[in-house]
Design an enzyme around this catalytic site. Sequence first.
Site, PDB file in Angstrom:
ATOM      1  N   HIS A   1      -7.773  -5.543   0.952  1.00 30.33           N
ATOM      2  CA  HIS A   1      -6.624  -4.887   1.601  1.00 30.33           C
ATOM      3  C   HIS A   1      -5.487  -4.986   2.663  1.00 30.33           C
ATOM      4  CE1 HIS A   1      -3.909  -1.164   0.678  1.00 30.33           C
ATOM      5  NE2 HIS A   1      -4.251  -1.070   1.324  1.00 30.33           N
TER       6      HIS A   1
ATOM      7  N   SER B   1       0.711  -1.079   0.257  1.00 31.10           N
ATOM      8  CA  SER B   1       0.240  -0.282  -0.002  1.00 31.10           C
ATOM      9  C   SER B   1       0.852   1.263  -0.276  1.00 31.10           C
ATOM     10  CB  SER B   1      -1.187  -0.213   1.664  1.00 31.10           C
ATOM     11  OG  SER B   1      -2.204   0.966   1.228  1.00 31.10           O
TER      12      SER B   1
END
Length: 420
Positions: A390, A186
């Site tokens: 995620h 990320s």
Amino acid sequence: MSFNGHTVSFLLIFSFIILLHAMIIRIRPFTIKSEDKHYLSYSRDSSLNFTELATKYGYQSQEHQVVTEDGYLLKVFRVSQGRNCDGRRRSPPVILMHGLLQSSDSWLDAGPGAALAYLISDACYDLWVANCRGNYYSRRHLKLAPNSSQFWHFSIDEIGFYDVPATIDYVLNYTGAEKVNYIGYSQGAGTFFVMCSERPGYCDKVNVLIALAPATRQINTKSILFRFLTDAILRLEHLLTKYGMYEIFAKGSISQEFLAFFCELNWITEMICNSGQSILDAYHPNSVAEHTARSMFGHFPAGTSVHNMARYGQSMISEDFGKFNYGVDNMRVYGSEDPPLYNLSAVSVPVVIIYGKNDRLVDTKDVEWLAKRLPNVVESFLVEDPYWNHLDVTYSRYTSISVFPKVNEHLLRYSFEDTR
Ligand SMILES: *[C@@H]1O[C@H](CO)[C@@H](O)[C@H](O)[C@H]1NC(C)=O
Ligand SMILES: *[C@@H]1O[C@H](CO)[C@@H](O)[C@H](O)[C@H]1NC(C)=O
Ligand SMILES: *[C@@H]1O[C@H](CO)[C@@H](O)[C@H](O)[C@H]1NC(C)=O
Ligand SMILES: *[C@@H]1O[C@H](CO)[C@@H](O)[C@H](O)[C@H]1NC(C)=O
């Protein structure tokens, strides 16, 4: 799981209260002593640090300190010996970089057999787990005090410019290796691209970048809660900093301590926390094990600057991946009306992208937008599990089947057995 309207409103209000706690109630960061936490029935792992956790599960770990060019002191942990490696070790070193509001400990919370730091160490790589400025391990500076505004004037722009290169240089110098292999998750991948764009030559110190759900442009992010949060902070940045609030979601802050306490209280609150996670990201049945949920809120959120959170507010609405937008001040700061864009063509290193279909924080559309602009993508791998989201990258119990084989395949290609 289907939420009815009441549940959703309740959770939104609940999240908002936590946000208010963090932002409005300015209580000095306090830490509940670990012996008290024991009586409050916190899980033991939630109050252990990286070294303690690694040691507890049979890994050897060292603590290192990196000094950046602009004076920040960053903690890096090296898992010097995996379980069952009997002195065998693969070279070159592997650097593992966490995402927004996380720390090195996020790579351990899922426990042995699931957490990526353990899986990578079990395969006998020389693993270095990094921390970027502003989290609880890297909240120090040679000259600036962490209660000063200058300390917190950073976003991914500075993390990419200073922290990533400093960490790579430190590991290269310490190990004597010529290059490293780098895994960024990320923000940890986004900041790597910032480095390649802004620090010519640094990309060449890396054999391969494995980008896990890389965050660059995020205009397609679906998470309403994340959008709401970062947009609010973007709008409030001036006000907050005017009143001396530069740091946000710090460990030991009332919001984090409250989460850590609340999420472990009983099965009802645990369920609420799990739903909270689903609302921030996406629902993935049974992905996060109970022991992980109990441990993670001791290490998350790990803190960052208000300025960095505001930067994410901009990522949500920008068509491109560029530097912080100062509006009318862009001229003064950059000498141009618009903030300069990052040069993704400068990412010369081979890149492996691994991303999820159900990721509501970094959308597949934005990952595909990125992949088209990178000149050297060797593989773009969409995790098969249709629910892969995620937060799964750090917290899922399924990483060993969903993500690790792909990571290992590419690491192996650039590694050799070190017989020293
Ligand atoms: C982690 O805990 C150990 C043992 O309590 C301590 O010696 C060490 O300084 C801690 N490390 C950090 C970075 O806080
Ligand atoms: C910051 O902390 C130091 C000590 O840690 C203190 O002396 C100083 O007054 C503080 N400054 C502000 C602006 O609070
Ligand atoms: C490189 O490592 C040596 C010892 O291992 C140390 O003395 C030196 O200061 C390091 N250089 C840098 C730039 O970190
Ligand atoms: C971007 O990087 C590429 C490769 O290094 C270079 O050829 C190009 O000139 C750069 N573009 C800009 C606008 O700096």
